[in-house]
Design a protein around this motif. Sequence first.
Motif, PDB file in Angstrom:
ATOM      1  N   ILE A 179       0.973  -1.068   0.268  1.00  0.00           N
ATOM      2  CA  ILE A 179       0.436  -0.271   0.157  1.00  0.00           C
ATOM      3  C   ILE A 179       1.252   0.870  -0.102  1.00  0.00           C
ATOM      4  N   ALA A 180       2.058   1.471   0.344  1.00  0.00           N
ATOM      5  CA  ALA A 180       2.672   2.350   0.862  1.00  0.00           C
ATOM      6  C   ALA A 180       3.510   2.385  -0.666  1.00  0.00           C
ATOM      7  N   ALA A 181       3.831   1.702  -0.959  1.00  0.00           N
ATOM      8  CA  ALA A 181       3.987   1.528  -2.774  1.00  0.00           C
ATOM      9  C   ALA A 181       4.160   2.682  -3.343  1.00  0.00           C
ATOM     10  N   LEU A 182       1.777   2.103  -3.255  1.00  0.00           N
ATOM     11  CA  LEU A 182       1.036   3.087  -4.068  1.00  0.00           C
ATOM     12  C   LEU A 182       1.407   4.392  -4.116  1.00  0.00           C
ATOM     13  N   GLN A 183       1.873   4.786  -2.802  1.00  0.00           N
ATOM     14  CA  GLN A 183       2.319   6.356  -3.402  1.00  0.00           C
ATOM     15  C   GLN A 183       1.218   7.254  -3.744  1.00  0.00           C
ATOM     16  N   ARG A 184       0.242   7.023  -2.832  1.00  0.00           N
ATOM     17  CA  ARG A 184      -1.031   7.826  -3.494  1.00  0.00           C
ATOM     18  C   ARG A 184      -1.905   8.528  -1.914  1.00  0.00           C
ATOM     19  N   GLN A 185      -2.476   8.886  -2.066  1.00  0.00           N
ATOM     20  CA  GLN A 185      -3.448  10.009  -0.497  1.00  0.00           C
ATOM     21  C   GLN A 185      -4.171   8.779  -0.889  1.00  0.00           C
ATOM     22  N   ILE A 186      -4.349   8.526  -0.122  1.00  0.00           N
ATOM     23  CA  ILE A 186      -5.694   7.998   0.670  1.00  0.00           C
ATOM     24  C   ILE A 186      -6.498   7.465   1.612  1.00  0.00           C
ATOM     25  N   ASP A 187      -7.857   8.504   2.384  1.00  0.00           N
ATOM     26  CA  ASP A 187      -8.082   8.179   3.032  1.00  0.00           C
ATOM     27  C   ASP A 187      -8.662   6.929   3.210  1.00  0.00           C
ATOM     28  N   TRP A 188      -8.154   6.362   4.983  1.00  0.00           N
ATOM     29  CA  TRP A 188      -8.744   5.796   4.890  1.00  0.00           C
ATOM     30  C   TRP A 188      -9.899   5.494   6.198  1.00  0.00           C
ATOM     31  N   GLN A 189     -10.653   4.917   6.558  1.00  0.00           N
ATOM     32  CA  GLN A 189     -11.829   4.724   7.197  1.00  0.00           C
ATOM     33  C   GLN A 189     -12.096   3.179   7.435  1.00  0.00           C
ATOM     34  N   ILE A 190     -11.253   2.735   8.474  1.00  0.00           N
ATOM     35  CA  ILE A 190     -11.491   1.595   9.300  1.00  0.00           C
ATOM     36  C   ILE A 190     -12.239   1.146  10.122  1.00  0.00           C
ATOM     37  N   ALA A 191     -13.001   0.442  10.544  1.00  0.00           N
ATOM     38  CA  ALA A 191     -14.349   0.526  11.606  1.00  0.00           C
ATOM     39  C   ALA A 191     -12.827   0.049  12.625  1.00  0.00           C
ATOM     40  N   ARG A 192     -13.334   0.301  13.878  1.00  0.00           N
ATOM     41  CA  ARG A 192     -12.619  -0.199  15.381  1.00  0.00           C
ATOM     42  C   ARG A 192     -12.903  -1.542  15.529  1.00  0.00           C
ATOM     43  N   LYS A 193     -12.136  -1.853  16.704  1.00  0.00           N
ATOM     44  CA  LYS A 193     -12.818  -3.423  17.087  1.00  0.00           C
ATOM     45  C   LYS A 193     -13.212  -3.388  17.860  1.00  0.00           C
ATOM     46  N   GLY A 194     -14.290  -4.503  18.023  1.00  0.00           N
ATOM     47  CA  GLY A 194     -15.474  -3.985  19.071  1.00  0.00           C
ATOM     48  C   GLY A 194     -14.924  -3.970  20.185  1.00  0.00           C
ATOM     49  N   GLY A 195     -14.157  -4.434  20.654  1.00  0.00           N
ATOM     50  CA  GLY A 195     -13.334  -4.517  22.570  1.00  0.00           C
ATOM     51  C   GLY A 195     -12.854  -3.305  22.837  1.00  0.00           C
ATOM     52  N   GLN A 196     -12.490  -2.574  21.172  1.00  0.00           N
ATOM     53  CA  GLN A 196     -11.223  -1.537  21.980  1.00  0.00           C
ATOM     54  C   GLN A 196     -12.597  -0.785  22.599  1.00  0.00           C
ATOM     55  N   LEU A 197     -14.726  -0.895  21.937  1.00  0.00           N
ATOM     56  CA  LEU A 197     -15.314   0.068  22.449  1.00  0.00           C
ATOM     57  C   LEU A 197     -15.418  -0.283  23.337  1.00  0.00           C
TER      58      LEU A 197
END
Length: 159
Positions: A69-87
């Motif tokens: 993913i870092a090799a793509l060298q693109r600016q992407i806004d990652w919207q990743i869900a949190r794990k349930g245990g963290q909440l």
Amino acid sequence: MHQTRKGQQWYFGMKAHIGADRDSKLVHTVVVTAANVADITKTAELLHGQERQVHADAGYTGVEKRAEIAALQRQIDWQIARKGGQLKKMEEGAEKETLKASEKAKASVRAFVEHPFHIIKNIFRHRKVRYRGLAKNGHQLHTLFGLANLVIGARQGTV
């Protein structure tokens, strides 16, 4: 195809990883793997190149740090869900409620990716694989997701 375990439940077979457009809700990429392959390893294959924002479930936590993913060298806004245990570990209060609202907003966007699976499993009644091996089953899934795109397009009036 391989086996894997989630909790105490064992699964045998394959996974279909899909990339879907947020606005049109159409599937643009299908990657078929054995059941024991982690979701995060196929992320780079699911991107078509024009993404500015990507929504994914908790299985993709840390994806922005991966080498491919870092090799793509693109600016992407990652919207990743949190794990349930963290909440669950957080103390009750305004911060937890704000975070819950944020996770609900992320989930409402990710829910669109489940619609093609609904069409394939419930409308087309594809519940079990028909062939041995990933190749033939993968070809069948590519066809089914293409037909699911036609159903989605017809519902939206674009086809």
